[in-house]
Design a protein around this motif. Structure first.
Motif, PDB file in Angstrom:
ATOM      1  N   HIS A 248      38.701  34.022  41.220  1.00  0.00           N
ATOM      2  CA  HIS A 248      38.418  33.564  42.585  1.00  0.00           C
ATOM      3  C   HIS A 248      36.920  33.378  42.813  1.00  0.00           C
ATOM      4  N   ASN A 249      36.082  34.240  42.179  1.00  0.00           N
ATOM      5  CA  ASN A 249      34.636  34.084  42.373  1.00  0.00           C
ATOM      6  C   ASN A 249      34.097  32.829  41.692  1.00  0.00           C
ATOM      7  N   GLY A 250      34.663  32.491  40.541  1.00  0.00           N
ATOM      8  CA  GLY A 250      34.250  31.259  39.871  1.00  0.00           C
ATOM      9  C   GLY A 250      34.587  30.051  40.742  1.00  0.00           C
TER      10      GLY A 250
ATOM     11  N   LEU B  91      35.688  26.312  33.467  1.00  0.00           N
ATOM     12  CA  LEU B  91      36.417  26.425  32.196  1.00  0.00           C
ATOM     13  C   LEU B  91      37.175  27.747  32.192  1.00  0.00           C
ATOM     14  N   GLU B  92      38.495  27.676  32.200  1.00  0.00           N
ATOM     15  CA  GLU B  92      39.294  28.900  32.303  1.00  0.00           C
ATOM     16  C   GLU B  92      40.123  29.084  31.041  1.00  0.00           C
ATOM     17  N   ARG B  93      40.031  30.287  30.506  1.00  0.00           N
ATOM     18  CA  ARG B  93      40.758  30.671  29.288  1.00  0.00           C
ATOM     19  C   ARG B  93      42.278  30.697  29.500  1.00  0.00           C
TER      20      ARG B  93
ATOM     21  N   GLY C 296      42.317  34.271  37.890  1.00  0.00           N
ATOM     22  CA  GLY C 296      41.952  35.549  37.261  1.00  0.00           C
ATOM     23  C   GLY C 296      42.873  36.650  37.753  1.00  0.00           C
ATOM     24  N   ALA C 297      42.304  37.713  38.296  1.00  0.00           N
ATOM     25  CA  ALA C 297      43.106  38.857  38.742  1.00  0.00           C
ATOM     26  C   ALA C 297      43.741  38.636  40.116  1.00  0.00           C
ATOM     27  N   ALA C 298      43.619  37.427  40.660  1.00  0.00           N
ATOM     28  CA  ALA C 298      44.267  37.131  41.945  1.00  0.00           C
ATOM     29  C   ALA C 298      45.255  35.982  41.740  1.00  0.00           C
TER      30      ALA C 298
ATOM     31  N   TYR D  40      46.822  42.848  44.834  1.00  0.00           N
ATOM     32  CA  TYR D  40      48.079  42.681  45.580  1.00  0.00           C
ATOM     33  C   TYR D  40      47.916  42.767  47.097  1.00  0.00           C
ATOM     34  N   THR D  41      46.736  43.081  47.602  1.00  0.00           N
ATOM     35  CA  THR D  41      46.601  43.212  49.058  1.00  0.00           C
ATOM     36  C   THR D  41      45.209  42.735  49.491  1.00  0.00           C
ATOM     37  N   VAL D  42      45.135  42.148  50.702  1.00  0.00           N
ATOM     38  CA  VAL D  42      43.902  41.479  51.147  1.00  0.00           C
ATOM     39  C   VAL D  42      43.241  42.214  52.292  1.00  0.00           C
TER      40      VAL D  42
ATOM     41  N   GLY E 274      38.952  28.395  26.532  1.00  0.00           N
ATOM     42  CA  GLY E 274      38.113  29.589  26.381  1.00  0.00           C
ATOM     43  C   GLY E 274      36.717  29.237  25.886  1.00  0.00           C
ATOM     44  N   VAL E 275      35.724  29.886  26.441  1.00  0.00           N
ATOM     45  CA  VAL E 275      34.347  29.668  25.995  1.00  0.00           C
ATOM     46  C   VAL E 275      34.034  30.679  24.902  1.00  0.00           C
ATOM     47  N   GLU E 276      33.479  30.167  23.803  1.00  0.00           N
ATOM     48  CA  GLU E 276      33.192  31.010  22.639  1.00  0.00           C
ATOM     49  C   GLU E 276      31.754  31.522  22.673  1.00  0.00           C
TER      50      GLU E 276
ATOM     51  N   ASP F 166      38.896  47.601  33.592  1.00  0.00           N
ATOM     52  CA  ASP F 166      38.225  47.866  34.879  1.00  0.00           C
ATOM     53  C   ASP F 166      38.505  46.759  35.888  1.00  0.00           C
ATOM     54  N   ILE F 167      39.170  47.133  36.982  1.00  0.00           N
ATOM     55  CA  ILE F 167      39.599  46.147  37.976  1.00  0.00           C
ATOM     56  C   ILE F 167      38.426  45.560  38.753  1.00  0.00           C
ATOM     57  N   PHE F 168      37.289  46.275  38.732  1.00  0.00           N
ATOM     58  CA  PHE F 168      36.121  45.820  39.505  1.00  0.00           C
ATOM     59  C   PHE F 168      35.046  45.175  38.634  1.00  0.00           C
ATOM     60  N   HIS F 169      35.330  44.894  37.353  1.00  0.00           N
ATOM     61  CA  HIS F 169      34.305  44.376  36.410  1.00  0.00           C
ATOM     62  C   HIS F 169      33.159  45.372  36.293  1.00  0.00           C
ATOM     63  N   GLY F 170      33.446  46.664  36.322  1.00  0.00           N
ATOM     64  CA  GLY F 170      32.381  47.668  36.184  1.00  0.00           C
ATOM     65  C   GLY F 170      32.470  48.690  37.296  1.00  0.00           C
TER      66      GLY F 170
ATOM     67  N   GLY G 131      30.543  36.713  39.036  1.00  0.00           N
ATOM     68  CA  GLY G 131      31.774  37.502  39.124  1.00  0.00           C
ATOM     69  C   GLY G 131      31.531  38.867  39.744  1.00  0.00           C
ATOM     70  N   SER G 132      32.574  39.690  39.691  1.00  0.00           N
ATOM     71  CA  SER G 132      32.526  40.996  40.367  1.00  0.00           C
ATOM     72  C   SER G 132      31.553  41.973  39.729  1.00  0.00           C
ATOM     73  N   GLY G 133      31.015  41.637  38.549  1.00  0.00           N
ATOM     74  CA  GLY G 133      29.980  42.484  37.954  1.00  0.00           C
ATOM     75  C   GLY G 133      28.662  42.348  38.698  1.00  0.00           C
TER      76      GLY G 133
ATOM     77  N   GLY H 272      33.488  44.630  42.936  1.00  0.00           N
ATOM     78  CA  GLY H 272      34.852  44.128  42.813  1.00  0.00           C
ATOM     79  C   GLY H 272      35.629  44.028  44.102  1.00  0.00           C
ATOM     80  N   GLY H 273      36.820  43.489  43.944  1.00  0.00           N
ATOM     81  CA  GLY H 273      37.690  43.207  45.083  1.00  0.00           C
ATOM     82  C   GLY H 273      37.752  41.704  45.261  1.00  0.00           C
ATOM     83  N   VAL H 274      38.822  41.263  45.930  1.00  0.00           N
ATOM     84  CA  VAL H 274      38.944  39.828  46.195  1.00  0.00           C
ATOM     85  C   VAL H 274      38.121  39.549  47.452  1.00  0.00           C
ATOM     86  N   THR H 275      36.820  39.321  47.241  1.00  0.00           N
ATOM     87  CA  THR H 275      35.871  39.161  48.353  1.00  0.00           C
ATOM     88  C   THR H 275      35.330  37.736  48.420  1.00  0.00           C
TER      89      THR H 275
HETATM   90  C1  LIG Z   1      45.573  45.777  38.938  1.00  0.00           C
HETATM   91  C2  LIG Z   1      44.552  45.330  39.934  1.00  0.00           C
HETATM   92  C3  LIG Z   1      44.746  45.569  41.278  1.00  0.00           C
HETATM   93  C4  LIG Z   1      43.788  45.162  42.202  1.00  0.00           C
HETATM   94  N1  LIG Z   1      44.053  45.268  43.534  1.00  0.00           N
HETATM   95  C5  LIG Z   1      43.224  44.676  44.420  1.00  0.00           C
HETATM   96  C6  LIG Z   1      43.633  44.498  45.766  1.00  0.00           C
HETATM   97  O1  LIG Z   1      44.763  44.800  46.128  1.00  0.00           O
HETATM   98  N2  LIG Z   1      42.749  43.914  46.624  1.00  0.00           N
HETATM   99  C7  LIG Z   1      41.507  43.503  46.225  1.00  0.00           C
HETATM  100  O2  LIG Z   1      40.738  43.000  47.060  1.00  0.00           O
HETATM  101  N3  LIG Z   1      41.119  43.626  44.924  1.00  0.00           N
HETATM  102  C8  LIG Z   1      41.950  44.166  44.025  1.00  0.00           C
HETATM  103  N4  LIG Z   1      41.626  44.208  42.704  1.00  0.00           N
HETATM  104  C9  LIG Z   1      40.281  43.792  42.286  1.00  0.00           C
HETATM  105  C10 LIG Z   1      40.137  42.281  42.251  1.00  0.00           C
HETATM  106  O3  LIG Z   1      41.337  41.678  41.885  1.00  0.00           O
HETATM  107  C11 LIG Z   1      39.054  41.852  41.266  1.00  0.00           C
HETATM  108  O4  LIG Z   1      37.878  42.592  41.483  1.00  0.00           O
HETATM  109  C12 LIG Z   1      38.757  40.370  41.444  1.00  0.00           C
HETATM  110  O5  LIG Z   1      39.932  39.607  41.451  1.00  0.00           O
HETATM  111  C13 LIG Z   1      37.843  39.879  40.365  1.00  0.00           C
HETATM  112  O6  LIG Z   1      37.566  38.512  40.623  1.00  0.00           O
HETATM  113  P1  LIG Z   1      36.517  37.703  39.776  1.00  0.00           P
HETATM  114  O7  LIG Z   1      36.646  36.270  40.155  1.00  0.00           O
HETATM  115  O8  LIG Z   1      35.183  38.324  39.925  1.00  0.00           O
HETATM  116  O9  LIG Z   1      36.952  37.907  38.269  1.00  0.00           O
HETATM  117  P2  LIG Z   1      38.364  37.675  37.536  1.00  0.00           P
HETATM  118  O10 LIG Z   1      39.459  37.558  38.483  1.00  0.00           O
HETATM  119  O11 LIG Z   1      38.442  38.711  36.482  1.00  0.00           O
HETATM  120  O12 LIG Z   1      38.157  36.249  36.860  1.00  0.00           O
HETATM  121  C14 LIG Z   1      37.386  36.052  35.694  1.00  0.00           C
HETATM  122  C15 LIG Z   1      37.993  34.872  34.965  1.00  0.00           C
HETATM  123  O13 LIG Z   1      37.192  34.557  33.837  1.00  0.00           O
HETATM  124  C16 LIG Z   1      38.057  34.174  32.780  1.00  0.00           C
HETATM  125  N5  LIG Z   1      37.320  34.307  31.532  1.00  0.00           N
HETATM  126  C17 LIG Z   1      36.799  35.442  30.987  1.00  0.00           C
HETATM  127  N6  LIG Z   1      36.193  35.158  29.825  1.00  0.00           N
HETATM  128  C18 LIG Z   1      36.319  33.832  29.629  1.00  0.00           C
HETATM  129  C19 LIG Z   1      35.894  32.929  28.606  1.00  0.00           C
HETATM  130  N7  LIG Z   1      35.205  33.343  27.533  1.00  0.00           N
HETATM  131  N8  LIG Z   1      36.203  31.614  28.730  1.00  0.00           N
HETATM  132  C20 LIG Z   1      36.881  31.154  29.809  1.00  0.00           C
HETATM  133  N9  LIG Z   1      37.337  31.971  30.797  1.00  0.00           N
HETATM  134  C21 LIG Z   1      37.040  33.282  30.714  1.00  0.00           C
HETATM  135  C22 LIG Z   1      39.218  35.142  32.904  1.00  0.00           C
HETATM  136  O14 LIG Z   1      40.377  34.658  32.243  1.00  0.00           O
HETATM  137  C23 LIG Z   1      39.390  35.177  34.425  1.00  0.00           C
HETATM  138  O15 LIG Z   1      40.281  34.196  34.884  1.00  0.00           O
HETATM  139  C24 LIG Z   1      42.590  44.554  41.755  1.00  0.00           C
HETATM  140  C25 LIG Z   1      42.407  44.278  40.407  1.00  0.00           C
HETATM  141  C26 LIG Z   1      43.386  44.649  39.489  1.00  0.00           C
HETATM  142  C27 LIG Z   1      43.198  44.311  38.036  1.00  0.00           C
END
Ligand SMILES: Cc1cc2nc3c(=O)[nH]c(=O)nc-3n(C[C@H](O)[C@H](O)[C@H](O)COP(=O)(O)OP(=O)(O)OC[C@H]3O[C@@H](n4cnc5c(N)ncnc54)[C@H](O)[C@@H]3O)c2cc1C
Length: 531
Positions: A16-18, A35-37, A43-45, A61-63, A268-270, A468-472, A502-504, A509-512
């Motif tokens: 979602h952050n991308g 570019l998504e793998r 991602g996690a949403a 699973y919750t917002v 996927g990016v190498e 790690d659900i929060f990328h750290g 991203g969430s790092g 972390g979180g769907v923000t």
């Molecule tokens: C089990 C679980 C429960 C959670 N519950 C909640 C909740 O209820 N509410 C909430 O707000 N947050 C929740 N979170 C946290 C939240 O989902 C994450 O912090 C957030 O979705 C991360 O978003 P992001 O866009 O930063 O990264 P991600 O969603 O991790 O996206 C990163 C993307 O990069 C891609 N990627 C990685 N490497 C490569 C590569 N080399 N080439 C191409 N693509 C690549 C991955 O496939 C992925 O799609 C939860 C997370 C998990 C795992």
């Protein structure tokens, strides 16, 4: 590789952050490719079918934390996103006879708490007001780039602006900010309340995605991190996206595509291509190279490190030391009927079925689960939250059937004594189902399908390093000016024209949508330098 870049920005990952970052960049006129793998965005949403006829959010699973500015700017409602608030925030079955319900209005919650402690019930309004005042500070700073240690005049200005904001608070409020950023949730809650159930209800947030006891210093911040959001303007509330969390990222995808963002799936990016100290493109896993004026990573900082294999520098050690482990276990179950709780009987949908059901009756229970997980990998009586989104969303399960999200804390990524998740996944899932069945005896027999995500599965499936659900970790050494590492908190990575969205990155972390939003602002600031 092309000599003239076709793209202004290549985004690694369409989480979602991308997507958020891509939208802001494209809106400002940049040519963007994400570019998504995986085979889908989000991602996690994401929402996926996990059993024939049964769909659910797979990971998150919750917002609540999704920032209202992002919802507005990306026109998510116009793209079909609908978020509904939970009618009851939480339900805690405590024993065969006792329970606590939180939410449905202040007076209703006070009545519930008064059954355990009239004094606690009286203190509740002040607790909410004081916590909200500190959450306002967080709300103010999330959309800002943290002052970068070692940065220039702009960072000094950022630091001054943040300090000035704190200066407007009373001394009492400043002390509270300090306490909530450093204390344990247990110590903070012990000051306010006497009864175990209310402390469990509020303290649960402090162990979500945080492998720690609620009495560990710093856990109060994790509690705060879970309350800075809102649902449809109601601060601190949590809700459900109709269609699951994938509805959020599908709406984002529609906005991105309408702005001309190219999204490539299964891509996927190498490696990040670096020339003369600047990121100028990527090499894909299939061998193709793409050129761009800047590269933006949505991936976990540790994964970013791996994409920069050939680039050296003192920063590598800091990135290598970046800590990832939230010790969470996630399962979706298809149900033939709703859970019938011994303490509040009935398997017809009631208010408590529509809430976040927390199976962890006290802070002491959570502390024991942590100690047990340190020793054995996970506790035989784990901390489980269950949501049953099909009670508010009929698009997820066949009529009369249900889906439940089980989110479980304190399941270590590295199991002791060389034990492997591939051999233990099912046993751990059984322990989770047994825990729910202790409170709702019909639960085990109602499960007709399940999809399990161990910490290792989360890493493999979503690239969540260490599971790690929060990328750290959200620990003080990895927050604000220190996220991901000191010296790189302004979304600019150690190589020129390379960014983290991203969430790092701040605020974590979180769907923000916030790291994506903030990173885009910094990229647009730098844009003229690459021309
Ligand atoms: C089990 C679980 C429960 C959670 N519950 C909640 C909740 O209820 N509410 C909430 O707000 N947050 C929740 N979170 C946290 C939240 O989902 C994450 O912090 C957030 O979705 C991360 O978003 P992001 O866009 O930063 O990264 P991600 O969603 O991790 O996206 C990163 C993307 O990069 C891609 N990627 C990685 N490497 C490569 C590569 N080399 N080439 C191409 N693509 C690549 C991955 O496939 C992925 O799609 C939860 C997370 C998990 C795992």
């Amino acid at each position: 590789m092309d000599t003239v870049p076709v793209f202004d920005a290549l985004i690694i990952g369409a989480g979602h952050n991308g997507l958020v970052c891509a939208c802001y960049l494209a809106k400002a006129g940049m040519r963007v490719c994400a570019l998504e793998r995986r085979a889908s965005v989000g991602g996690a949403a994401v929402t996926e079918e996990f059993h024939p006829g049964f769909r659910n959010s797979t990971a998150s699973y919750t917002v609540s934390l999704l920032h209202p500015k992002v919802i507005r700017d990306l026109r998510l409602a116009e793209h079909g996103l609908r978020i509904v608030e939970r009618p009851l925030a939480n339900f805690l079955p405590l024993s065969e006879r006792d329970f606590l319900r939180v939410g449905g209005g202040l007076e209703a919650t006070q009545r519930e708490i008064a059954r355990y402690s009239p004094e606690d019930a009286q203190r509740l309004p002040e607790y909410y007001a004081r916590l909200d005042a500190v959450a306002d500070v967080l709300r103010d700073i999330v959309l800002e780039t943290p002052p970068n240690v070692g940065g220039g005049a702009r960072d000094l200005f950022h630091a001054w602006r943040t300090a000035r904001r704190l200066k407007t608070l009373s001394m009492k409020a400043r002390r509270e900010v300090l306490d909530l950023f450093t204390l344990s949730a247990g110590d903070w809650l012990d000051r306010w309340f006497a009864s175990d159930p209310i402390k469990a209800a509020f303290g649960f947030d402090s162990v979500v995605g945080n492998f720690a006891s609620p009495y560990a210093p710093g856990s109060a911040y994790v509690l705060l991190h879970h309350v800075f959001g809102e649902v449809n303007g109601k601060k601190g509330a949590w809700g459900h996206a109709i269609g699951g969390m994938g509805a959020i990222t599908q709406a984002m995808r529609r906005e991105a595509e309408s702005l001309g963002v190219e999204i490539r799936l299964g891509c996927g990016v190498e490696r990040i291509v670096v020339k003369d100290g600047r990121a100028c493109g990527v090499a894909l896993q299939d061998g193709t190279e793409l050129a761009s004026r800047c590269v933006v990573s949505n991936a976990n900082p540790q994964l970013l490190l791996g994409l920069l294999r050939e680039v050296t520098g003192e920063w590598r050690e800091a990135f290598r030391n970046y800590q990832c482990e939230s010790a969470t276990f996630r399962m979706n179950v298809a149900l033939s009927e709703l859970p019938d709780f011994s303490c509040l009987p009935g398997s017809q949908a009631q208010l408590h079925h529509r809430s976040g059901i927390i199976m962890a009756p006290s802070l002491a229970f959570m502390d024991r689960a942590y100690a047990s997980a340190r020793e054995r990998g996970w506790s035989a009586e784990p901390i489980v939250e269950m949501l049953i989104p099909s009670t508010v969303d009929d698009s997820l399960a066949p009529p009369g059937r249900h889906v439940a999200s089980l989110f479980c804390q304190h399941f270590r990524y590295a199991l002791p004594a060389g034990r492997q998740w591939d051999a233990e996944r099912e046993t751990a899932a059984d322990a989770v189902i047994d825990q729910v069945t202790r409170f709702a005896p019909n639960f085990k027999s109602s499960v007709i399908g399940r999809r399990i995500l161990s910490p290792l599965d989360m890493e493999r499936e979503f690239g969540l390093v260490g599971g790690d659900i929060f990328h750290g970790k959200l620990t003080l050494n990895q927050l604000f000016s220190a996220r991901p590492v000191l010296g790189h908190a302004d979304y600019r990575m150690p190589v020129g024209s390379l960014y983290l969205c991203g969430s790092g990155a701040h605020p974590g972390g979180g769907v923000t949508g916030v790291p994506g939003h903030n990173a885009a602002r910094e990229i647009l600031r730098d844009r003229r330098r690459w021309r």
